[in-house]
Design a protein around this motif. Sequence first.
Motif, PDB file in Angstrom:
ATOM      1  N   PHE A  13      20.587  -7.874  -9.370  1.00 31.60           N
ATOM      2  CA  PHE A  13      19.757  -8.964  -8.859  1.00 31.60           C
ATOM      3  C   PHE A  13      18.696  -8.508  -7.859  1.00 31.60           C
ATOM      4  CE2 PHE A  13      24.059 -10.703  -9.698  1.00 31.60           C
ATOM      5  CZ  PHE A  13      23.751 -11.339 -10.884  1.00 31.60           C
ATOM      6  N   SER A  14      18.403  -7.233  -7.816  1.00 32.19           N
ATOM      7  CA  SER A  14      17.358  -6.704  -6.944  1.00 32.19           C
ATOM      8  C   SER A  14      15.994  -6.870  -7.623  1.00 32.19           C
ATOM      9  CB  SER A  14      17.620  -5.220  -6.660  1.00 32.19           C
ATOM     10  OG  SER A  14      17.532  -4.477  -7.864  1.00 32.19           O
ATOM     11  N   THR A  19      12.430  -6.388 -12.749  1.00 34.12           N
ATOM     12  CA  THR A  19      11.481  -5.647 -13.593  1.00 34.12           C
ATOM     13  C   THR A  19      12.186  -5.141 -14.853  1.00 34.12           C
ATOM     14  OG1 THR A  19      10.247  -4.995 -11.627  1.00 34.12           O
ATOM     15  CG2 THR A  19       9.852  -3.718 -13.638  1.00 34.12           C
ATOM     16  N   ALA A  20      13.393  -4.627 -14.710  1.00 33.71           N
ATOM     17  CA  ALA A  20      14.163  -4.170 -15.873  1.00 33.71           C
ATOM     18  C   ALA A  20      14.465  -5.345 -16.804  1.00 33.71           C
ATOM     19  CB  ALA A  20      15.454  -3.490 -15.420  1.00 33.71           C
ATOM     20  N   THR A  75      27.835 -16.747  -9.860  1.00 36.72           N
ATOM     21  CA  THR A  75      26.851 -17.838  -9.923  1.00 36.72           C
ATOM     22  C   THR A  75      25.458 -17.307 -10.251  1.00 36.72           C
ATOM     23  OG1 THR A  75      28.118 -19.172  -8.361  1.00 36.72           O
ATOM     24  CG2 THR A  75      25.792 -19.717  -8.602  1.00 36.72           C
ATOM     25  N   ALA A  76      25.065 -16.224  -9.607  1.00 32.19           N
ATOM     26  CA  ALA A  76      23.756 -15.622  -9.874  1.00 32.19           C
ATOM     27  C   ALA A  76      23.656 -15.171 -11.328  1.00 32.19           C
ATOM     28  CB  ALA A  76      23.502 -14.449  -8.926  1.00 32.19           C
ATOM     29  N   LEU A  77      24.738 -14.627 -11.862  1.00 33.01           N
ATOM     30  CA  LEU A  77      24.748 -14.199 -13.267  1.00 33.01           C
ATOM     31  C   LEU A  77      24.585 -15.401 -14.199  1.00 33.01           C
ATOM     32  CD1 LEU A  77      25.089 -11.954 -15.391  1.00 33.01           C
ATOM     33  CD2 LEU A  77      27.557 -12.335 -15.245  1.00 33.01           C
ATOM     34  N   LYS A  78      25.329 -16.453 -13.943  1.00 33.64           N
ATOM     35  CA  LYS A  78      25.214 -17.664 -14.778  1.00 33.64           C
ATOM     36  C   LYS A  78      23.810 -18.247 -14.722  1.00 33.64           C
ATOM     37  CE  LYS A  78      30.103 -18.812 -14.561  1.00 33.64           C
ATOM     38  NZ  LYS A  78      31.146 -19.580 -13.878  1.00 33.64           N
ATOM     39  N   ASP A  79      23.209 -18.268 -13.539  1.00 35.45           N
ATOM     40  CA  ASP A  79      21.835 -18.772 -13.395  1.00 35.45           C
ATOM     41  C   ASP A  79      20.848 -17.915 -14.182  1.00 35.45           C
ATOM     42  OD1 ASP A  79      22.803 -20.767 -11.719  1.00 35.45           O
ATOM     43  OD2 ASP A  79      22.109 -19.784  -9.862  1.00 35.45           O
ATOM     44  N   GLY A 118      18.564   0.027  -6.839  1.00 38.00           N
ATOM     45  CA  GLY A 118      18.520  -1.366  -6.413  1.00 38.00           C
ATOM     46  C   GLY A 118      17.856  -1.531  -5.070  1.00 38.00           C
ATOM     47  N   HIS A 119      18.619  -1.784  -4.080  1.00 38.41           N
ATOM     48  CA  HIS A 119      18.111  -2.146  -2.766  1.00 38.41           C
ATOM     49  C   HIS A 119      17.623  -0.926  -2.000  1.00 38.41           C
ATOM     50  CE1 HIS A 119      19.669  -6.098  -3.649  1.00 38.41           C
ATOM     51  NE2 HIS A 119      20.739  -5.490  -4.125  1.00 38.41           N
ATOM     52  N   THR A 120      17.304  -1.093  -0.723  1.00 37.54           N
ATOM     53  CA  THR A 120      16.760   0.006   0.072  1.00 37.54           C
ATOM     54  C   THR A 120      17.866   0.718   0.844  1.00 37.54           C
ATOM     55  OG1 THR A 120      16.335  -1.496   1.897  1.00 37.54           O
ATOM     56  CG2 THR A 120      14.529  -1.115   0.349  1.00 37.54           C
TER      57      THR A 120
END
Length: 152
Positions: A13-14, A19-20, A75-79, A118-120
């Motif tokens: 979710f980054s 972009t991917a 939840t983020a995956l389902k969205d 992913g993140h920094t």
Amino acid sequence: MKDIKKTLFATDFSDISATAQEHAVFLRDHLDCELEVVHVFDPDTFNMPTPYYFMPGVETWLDEHIATMKEKGDTALKDLIEKIAPCTGTFLEGKTGESICKHALETDCDMIVMGTHGHTGFNRLIMGSVAEYVVRHAHCSVLTIKPKQGDS
């Protein structure tokens, strides 16, 4: 050349995963292949050094925090699945690189699409090592996507 019938898109979710995701959806639409989205929750990222376990309440707090993080990831995956339909999705738990490779093999994926990191900071280092692990161990081709210029 082998036909690509099923693509697995691994996301954290980054921004680089977004972009991917564009590439994964492009492949699905232009190759008329199945798309499966996976997110891996690795509870080991919450491990604390041993002395902290002796502080009263830490274990309860940690268990609650892990449960909350899992819920947010699910939840983020389902969205996301709803947003980029048609596709399927799977929430995995375990070591990220190993889980992605194992799932891709078990579901007979022809290609994995994922960001290079992913993140920094420390998380960036970890995600970069996940992409490297997947490239080295996956049974199928892996398309890694680098950040757009200006993205971290």
